[in-house]
Every structure is written in structure tokens, then in C-alpha cells.
Design a protein around this motif. Structure first.
Motif, PDB file in Angstrom:
ATOM      1  N   TYR A  32     -26.192 -44.207  13.182  1.00 45.99           N
ATOM      2  CA  TYR A  32     -26.148 -43.457  14.437  1.00 45.99           C
ATOM      3  C   TYR A  32     -24.711 -43.202  14.880  1.00 45.99           C
ATOM      4  O   TYR A  32     -24.324 -42.068  15.186  1.00 45.99           O
ATOM      5  CB  TYR A  32     -26.909 -44.227  15.513  1.00 45.99           C
ATOM      6  CG  TYR A  32     -26.990 -43.512  16.844  1.00 45.99           C
ATOM      7  CD1 TYR A  32     -28.038 -42.649  17.133  1.00 45.99           C
ATOM      8  CD2 TYR A  32     -26.011 -43.703  17.816  1.00 45.99           C
ATOM      9  CE1 TYR A  32     -28.109 -41.989  18.347  1.00 45.99           C
ATOM     10  CE2 TYR A  32     -26.063 -43.055  19.029  1.00 45.99           C
ATOM     11  CZ  TYR A  32     -27.112 -42.196  19.298  1.00 45.99           C
ATOM     12  OH  TYR A  32     -27.172 -41.549  20.496  1.00 45.99           O
ATOM     13  N   ASN A  33     -23.890 -44.259  14.920  1.00 43.63           N
ATOM     14  CA  ASN A  33     -22.516 -44.128  15.405  1.00 43.63           C
ATOM     15  C   ASN A  33     -21.679 -43.224  14.507  1.00 43.63           C
ATOM     16  O   ASN A  33     -20.854 -42.430  14.987  1.00 43.63           O
ATOM     17  CB  ASN A  33     -21.856 -45.502  15.511  1.00 43.63           C
ATOM     18  CG  ASN A  33     -22.407 -46.325  16.657  1.00 43.63           C
ATOM     19  OD1 ASN A  33     -22.755 -45.790  17.713  1.00 43.63           O
ATOM     20  ND2 ASN A  33     -22.507 -47.627  16.469  1.00 43.63           N
ATOM     21  N   ASP A  82     -17.823 -49.438  21.974  1.00 49.17           N
ATOM     22  CA  ASP A  82     -18.469 -49.929  20.754  1.00 49.17           C
ATOM     23  C   ASP A  82     -18.072 -49.071  19.549  1.00 49.17           C
ATOM     24  O   ASP A  82     -17.830 -49.599  18.449  1.00 49.17           O
ATOM     25  CB  ASP A  82     -19.994 -49.924  20.916  1.00 49.17           C
ATOM     26  CG  ASP A  82     -20.472 -51.028  21.849  1.00 49.17           C
ATOM     27  OD1 ASP A  82     -19.727 -52.008  22.036  1.00 49.17           O
ATOM     28  OD2 ASP A  82     -21.596 -50.906  22.381  1.00 49.17           O
ATOM     29  N   LYS A  83     -17.986 -47.769  19.769  1.00 46.68           N
ATOM     30  CA  LYS A  83     -17.582 -46.874  18.673  1.00 46.68           C
ATOM     31  C   LYS A  83     -16.150 -47.176  18.238  1.00 46.68           C
ATOM     32  O   LYS A  83     -15.838 -47.196  17.043  1.00 46.68           O
ATOM     33  CB  LYS A  83     -17.678 -45.411  19.113  1.00 46.68           C
ATOM     34  CG  LYS A  83     -19.093 -44.939  19.382  1.00 46.68           C
ATOM     35  CD  LYS A  83     -19.054 -43.524  19.915  1.00 46.68           C
ATOM     36  CE  LYS A  83     -20.424 -43.101  20.411  1.00 46.68           C
ATOM     37  NZ  LYS A  83     -20.376 -41.776  21.060  1.00 46.68           N
ATOM     38  N   ALA A  84     -15.269 -47.389  19.212  1.00 51.20           N
ATOM     39  CA  ALA A  84     -13.880 -47.698  18.901  1.00 51.20           C
ATOM     40  C   ALA A  84     -13.765 -48.998  18.103  1.00 51.20           C
ATOM     41  O   ALA A  84     -12.974 -49.106  17.171  1.00 51.20           O
ATOM     42  CB  ALA A  84     -13.054 -47.797  20.188  1.00 51.20           C
ATOM     43  N   ALA A 143     -22.569 -47.297  31.167  1.00 55.78           N
ATOM     44  CA  ALA A 143     -23.300 -47.303  29.898  1.00 55.78           C
ATOM     45  C   ALA A 143     -22.593 -46.430  28.858  1.00 55.78           C
ATOM     46  O   ALA A 143     -22.476 -46.798  27.685  1.00 55.78           O
ATOM     47  CB  ALA A 143     -24.727 -46.804  30.120  1.00 55.78           C
ATOM     48  N   ILE A 144     -22.103 -45.262  29.319  1.00 55.01           N
ATOM     49  CA  ILE A 144     -21.401 -44.362  28.395  1.00 55.01           C
ATOM     50  C   ILE A 144     -20.087 -44.981  27.945  1.00 55.01           C
ATOM     51  O   ILE A 144     -19.743 -44.966  26.748  1.00 55.01           O
ATOM     52  CB  ILE A 144     -21.145 -42.995  29.070  1.00 55.01           C
ATOM     53  CG1 ILE A 144     -22.482 -42.297  29.362  1.00 55.01           C
ATOM     54  CG2 ILE A 144     -20.262 -42.119  28.183  1.00 55.01           C
ATOM     55  CD1 ILE A 144     -22.340 -41.009  30.133  1.00 55.01           C
ATOM     56  N   ILE A 145     -19.325 -45.543  28.897  1.00 56.51           N
ATOM     57  CA  ILE A 145     -18.035 -46.169  28.561  1.00 56.51           C
ATOM     58  C   ILE A 145     -18.240 -47.323  27.583  1.00 56.51           C
ATOM     59  O   ILE A 145     -17.500 -47.485  26.610  1.00 56.51           O
ATOM     60  CB  ILE A 145     -17.321 -46.652  29.843  1.00 56.51           C
ATOM     61  CG1 ILE A 145     -16.892 -45.449  30.683  1.00 56.51           C
ATOM     62  CG2 ILE A 145     -16.119 -47.527  29.489  1.00 56.51           C
ATOM     63  CD1 ILE A 145     -16.354 -45.819  32.051  1.00 56.51           C
ATOM     64  N   SER A 146     -19.281 -48.135  27.831  1.00 58.76           N
ATOM     65  CA  SER A 146     -19.583 -49.254  26.939  1.00 58.76           C
ATOM     66  C   SER A 146     -19.920 -48.761  25.535  1.00 58.76           C
ATOM     67  O   SER A 146     -19.482 -49.337  24.529  1.00 58.76           O
ATOM     68  CB  SER A 146     -20.745 -50.073  27.498  1.00 58.76           C
ATOM     69  OG  SER A 146     -21.100 -51.109  26.618  1.00 58.76           O
ATOM     70  N   VAL A 160     -12.949 -40.162  26.015  1.00 58.75           N
ATOM     71  CA  VAL A 160     -14.185 -40.130  26.810  1.00 58.75           C
ATOM     72  C   VAL A 160     -14.145 -41.217  27.887  1.00 58.75           C
ATOM     73  O   VAL A 160     -14.477 -40.977  29.052  1.00 58.75           O
ATOM     74  CB  VAL A 160     -15.420 -40.310  25.908  1.00 58.75           C
ATOM     75  CG1 VAL A 160     -16.690 -40.440  26.757  1.00 58.75           C
ATOM     76  CG2 VAL A 160     -15.557 -39.131  24.957  1.00 58.75           C
ATOM     77  N   CYS A 161     -13.714 -42.426  27.489  1.00 59.18           N
ATOM     78  CA  CYS A 161     -13.625 -43.537  28.452  1.00 59.18           C
ATOM     79  C   CYS A 161     -12.671 -43.190  29.586  1.00 59.18           C
ATOM     80  O   CYS A 161     -12.979 -43.430  30.765  1.00 59.18           O
ATOM     81  CB  CYS A 161     -13.145 -44.807  27.752  1.00 59.18           C
ATOM     82  SG  CYS A 161     -14.359 -45.537  26.635  1.00 59.18           S
ATOM     83  N   LYS A 162     -11.515 -42.639  29.263  1.00 56.67           N
ATOM     84  CA  LYS A 162     -10.539 -42.290  30.289  1.00 56.67           C
ATOM     85  C   LYS A 162     -11.087 -41.223  31.230  1.00 56.67           C
ATOM     86  O   LYS A 162     -10.901 -41.281  32.451  1.00 56.67           O
ATOM     87  CB  LYS A 162      -9.252 -41.782  29.644  1.00 56.67           C
ATOM     88  CG  LYS A 162      -8.132 -41.530  30.654  1.00 56.67           C
ATOM     89  CD  LYS A 162      -6.870 -41.047  29.968  1.00 56.67           C
ATOM     90  CE  LYS A 162      -5.725 -40.907  30.984  1.00 56.67           C
ATOM     91  NZ  LYS A 162      -6.064 -40.029  32.119  1.00 56.67           N
ATOM     92  N   GLY A 163     -11.789 -40.230  30.654  1.00 54.16           N
ATOM     93  CA  GLY A 163     -12.352 -39.172  31.488  1.00 54.16           C
ATOM     94  C   GLY A 163     -13.340 -39.693  32.511  1.00 54.16           C
ATOM     95  O   GLY A 163     -13.283 -39.327  33.696  1.00 54.16           O
TER      96      GLY A 163
END
Length: 395
Positions: A303-304, A242-244, A235-238, A214-217
Motif C-alpha cells: 500500500y505505502n 510512517d511513510k517517511a 491521522a494524515i500526519i501520522s 504534506v506534514c508541514k502543509g
């Protein structure tokens, strides 16, 4: 007859520490080196002490087998302690010469030197031990200056010698089998631990691909001069990073998945997943249809973690529609008897009925580059939330 019965009882007591150690390792699977060493030392010394309390006479040589165990186990402390106990027994009860006994047990302790450096095998140790003990026993029994000729008759000396040779032979065979059994279980445990580590590594690599992809995309689409991108994509990349990090923390823990539960809205969770996977849907021509309840649906969960499950299942659904003419992904929520249901449906080819149960097994996959851990990992998370996850086969 009484002599043989007493010899058998003495032999059973003498091999007790080896038997105890073997059972301890096999049934508890406790293989910590310090713990095993302490257990072995205490078992040898305690057994030798019990045999001395019995004040053996005709079973005197058999009563020294715990000392042999100490030699075979390469236990310095246990060997020295049992030697001192046996020297005390021989001097106190049979008036044997102290100096001669010290020389005898010093020679026996010297066996540890070549044995520790693997110059001789355990069979050589047993043979040398038997030879030294027998020669010493004969000298002490026939020489009144350093021994006591009044302790044993010639017949008793013969019976004691033969019984001792047989006992040591049986014990050496018994000891070899016990060590083989112990090593087998140690090997099995090592295999199990390696398998768990490999499975964990596969799980981590599988799960960490999702947020990184997702981050790369979004980074590929990111336009530094576009303020809208800066506000939305960062915000999405951050969030994905966090999930990683959460997944990596699980790898460090090497335990079952940790959950940080809080009150969350299932509908919002699904909408966030759809938004984060927007690029995936567009690149694959997927039409997303949401059939979510109008009311807010609050549950107590992580949530995660739950988002990881949704991402896993949704990505599988997208991959299943690669060759489909109609590509629709339907997300539906409902409540029945105070239970929350999330349905994810796609227009792909579906799962064969005979494979529906296999997909839950670790490492089973029908994908060319799959790991077979996405579904088991998702099941683990849902189970930790006291929930269930089911898959429907194609009709």
C-alpha cells in the motif's frame, strides 16, 4: 635448451600466486582484506611446496621467487613459511650449511622492516633480494666448508645466475603490472559503490520530501482549538510520518526496495492519495476528476509503496500544469484481460517525444531543482509488483 625450458616452466609456476590473485580480484571483484590476505598466503606457500617437490637443481634460484612474492606482498607468515621450506630443500638435497642459510634468510626477512615503513620501494626489494641470493649462491657453490662445490659446475653457476637475474627482472615488471590492474579494478569498484551510495542518498532525500511536505502543509493549517482538525489532520500526519520511516528503513538496508504485500483496493488507494494531496490541489487551483470503476479492484501489493508512486506521478502532473490556463487532473481505473490499469492525465504542456525515454534514466531531469530520481524510483516499485509504467509524449 632443456635448461631454458625448465627455467621457463619453473618461472611460470613461481608466479602462479600473483597471477591467481590478480585474476581472482578482477573477475570476482572480491576485495575483502582478510579474504585476499588468506588467498595470497595460501597461494605462495602452496606454490613453494610444489616447486620443492620437483627438487629443482639448475632452477634452484628461480624456485625461490615465491619467497620474493611474500616479501613484496608484505606477508610475514607466507615469507617465513617459504623461507623454512627453502632452507629444508637446500640442506636436504644439497648439503648446504644450516647456520649460513638461516643467516641468509634472516637478512632477506629484514628487508620487510624498511619496506613496510615505505623507506624502500618494491624495486629496491627486488634488487636487494637478487644481490643477497646471488652472493649466497656463489659462496655456497665455491666454498666447500659451508656449501658443496660438487653440486654445480662453473658453467652452470653462470647460467643459473644470469637466468635468475632475468627472471627477477621480468617478474618485477610483471608484478608491477598485476598490482596496477588490481588497483584499477579496486578503484572502479570504489567508484561504483560511491555512485550507488550517492544515488541512494538522492533517492532518499527526494522521496522523503513528499511526506514531510504534506506534514508541514497540514501543520501550517492546524488549529489546536478545532476538534475537526485534530481528528482529520493528525491521522494524515501520522500516516505520512510512517511513510517517511519506511523510506528511511530502505536507506538503512541499502538494498532493493522491500515490499510488504497485502490485498488492497486500488480505488481506495487513489482516493486516499487525492485526500492527502487536497491542500496541494487547492493551492495550485487544480480540479481533480475521478473516473474510477464502480466495482472494487483488489490487487496484491504494498500500500505505502504504491501510494509513493501515485504521489510522485501526481506531483509531476501538478508541476506540469503551472503555466496552464486549464488545470485538470484526471484519474481513471480500468480492467482489461485481468490486468488493472491506472491512468493519470493532466492538462499541462506534456513531454517532448525525444525526451520520453530519457525521463526514465536516473538523474535526468528538466526541473531546476529536480533530482531526476522520482521516475526511476517509481519504475522500480512498479517493476517489483510485476507491473509496468509508461509515459505518453505530447502529440
Amino acid at each position: 635448451m632443456e635448461f631454458f625450458v625448465n627455467s621457463i616452466i619453473c618461472f611460470i609456476i613461481a608466479v602462479f600466486p600473483t597471477l591467481l590473485s590478480t585474476f581472482y580480484v578482477i573477475y570476482t571483484r572480491s576485495l575483502e582484506k582478510k579474504e585476499r590476505s588468506l588467498c595470497t598466503d595460501m597461494g605462495i606457500i602452496f606454490t613453494q611446496y610444489i616447486l620443492v617437490l620437483a627438487k629443482p637443481k639448475l632452477t634452484l634460484l628461480i624456485a625461490s621467487i615465491p619467497f620474493l612474492i611474500g616479501l613484496l606482498e608484505k606477508r610475514n607468515v607466507a615469507s617465513i613459511c617459504t623461507a623454512l621450506i627453502l632452507i629444508y630443500l637446500s640442506c636436504e638435497n644439497y648439503n648446504f650449511n644450516l647456520i649460513f642459510l638461516i643467516i641468509e634468510y634472516s637478512l632477506l626477512l629484514l628487508i620487510l622492516v624498511p619496506y613496510k615503513y615505505k623507506k624502500i620501494s618494491k624495486y629496491h626489494v627486488s634488487i636487494i633480494y637478487t644481490a643477497i641470493k646471488l652472493i649466497s649462491f656463489w659462496i655456497l657453490s665455491f666454498n666447500d666448508k659451508i656449501g658443496n662445490v660438487n653440486v654445480f659446475s662453473k658453467h652452470q653457476i653462470f647460467m643459473i645466475s644470469i637466468t635468475f637475474i632475468v627472471a627477477v627482472s621480468i617478474f618485477t615488471f610483471f608484478y608491477d603490472k598485476c598490482k596496477s590492474a588490481t588497483n584499477l579494478f579496486m578503484t572502479v569498484k570504489d567508484i561504483e559503490e560511491n555512485r550507488q551510495i550517492k544515488q541512494t542518498l538522492f533517492t532518499i532525500s527526494h522521496e522523503i520530501k513528499n511526506p514531510l511536505a504534506v506534514c508541514k502543509g497540514y501543520l501550517d493549517m492546524y488549529d489546536y482549538n478545532n476538534p475537526v482538525h485534530a481528528k482529520k489532520y493528525v491521522a494524515i500526519i501520522s500516516s505520512e510520518i510512517d511513510k517517511a520511516l519506511v523510506i528511511l528503513q530502505d536507506f538503512l538496508n541499502l538494498t532493493k526496495t522491500n515490499l510488504k504485500k497485502e490485498s488492497l483496493d486500488i480505488n481506495c488507494l487513489i482516493e486516499d492519495c487525492v485526500e492527502n494531496l487536497e491542500l496541494l490541489f487547492k493551492s495550485n487551483g487544480i480540479v481533480v476528476k475521478e473516473d474510477l470503476l464502480d466495482d472494487e479492484i483488489y490487487v496484491y501489493g504494498d500500500y505505502n509503496r504504491l501510494q509513493q508512486v501515485l504521489v510522485n506521478v501526481i506531483k509531476n502532473a501538478v508541476e506540469a500544469m503551472e503555466d496552464s490556463d486549464k488545470k485538470e487532473l484526471i484519474l481513471k481505473t480500468s480492467i482489461e484481460k485481468r490486468k488493472v490499469f491506472i491512468e493519470i492525465m493532466d492538462t499541462g504542456k506534456g513531454i517532448d517525444p525525444e525526451l520520453i525515454n530519457k525521463i526514465k534514466d536516473p538523474f535526468y531531469t528538466t526541473k531546476k531543482n529536480g533530482t531526476g530520481l522520482g521516475v526511476p524510483f517509481s519504475i522500480e516499485i512498479i517493476t517489483a509488483h510485476d507491473g509496468e509504467i509508461d509515459f505518453l509524449a505530447r502529440e
